[in-house]
Scaffold this motif. Structure first.
Motif, short mmCIF file in Angstrom:
data_model
loop_
_atom_site.label_atom_id
_atom_site.label_comp_id
_atom_site.label_asym_id
_atom_site.label_seq_id
_atom_site.Cartn_x
_atom_site.Cartn_y
_atom_site.Cartn_z
N MET A 1 2.35 1.71 -3.47
CA MET A 1 1.33 2.11 -4.44
C MET A 1 0.89 3.55 -4.22
O MET A 1 0.72 4.30 -5.19
N TYR B 1 0.84 -1.20 0.00
CA TYR B 1 0.00 0.00 0.00
C TYR B 1 0.87 1.25 0.00
O TYR B 1 0.59 2.22 -0.71
N ILE C 1 -5.02 -4.76 -4.18
CA ILE C 1 -3.89 -4.01 -4.73
C ILE C 1 -3.61 -4.45 -6.17
O ILE C 1 -3.38 -3.61 -7.04
N SER D 1 -8.16 5.17 -7.69
CA SER D 1 -7.00 4.48 -7.10
C SER D 1 -6.72 4.98 -5.69
O SER D 1 -6.47 4.19 -4.78
N LEU E 1 -6.94 2.50 -2.45
CA LEU E 1 -5.71 2.26 -1.69
C LEU E 1 -5.81 2.79 -0.27
O LEU E 1 -5.39 2.12 0.68
#
Length: 116
Positions: free
Chosen positions: A26, A23, A62, A96, A100
């Motif tokens: 990302m 996480y 993810i 996104s 996330l």
């Protein structure tokens, strides 16, 4: 002990750490680009170790964010010659971020991504 609390095993602890790292990569990748790919590779290499843990669905989340984000970003870039491409890129970025951050919050609260 809370009735909603999930008993943690060492396997779950490792899966949680790996998902938290993914996480982080990302989310950082939303601003730097390369870490988006690093987070995806990290997730895909660690997901087999997380099978059977209560946090396995975070790895699926993810991975899904990566692939759908990549596909929709390519479409957005192709359509960027038109205004709609920029709207698609903005939508992918917002989606996104939401997925996330939601996942990171649920993970830090020791919850699976999808509630049962």
């Amino acid at each position: 002990m809370d009735l909603n609390e999930i008993p943690m095993t060492p396997h779950d602890d490792q899966a949680k750490r790996d998902a938290l790292i993914a996480y982080g990569f990302m989310l950082l990748g939303l601003f730097t680009g390369i870490f988006w790919l690093v987070g995806a590779v990290w997730t895909m290499t660690k997901s087999s170790n997380a099978k059977g843990s209560v946090f396995y669905d975070h790895f699926q989340n993810i991975t899904g964010v990566f692939w759908w984000g990549l596909i929709m970003s390519v479409i957005g870039f192709v359509l960027a010659i038109f205004f709609v491409g920029y709207l698609i890129l903005l939508g992918v970025w917002v989606w996104s971020v939401f997925k996330l951050i939601k996942g990171a919050i649920r993970l830090t609260n020791d919850q699976p991504y999808h509630s049962s």
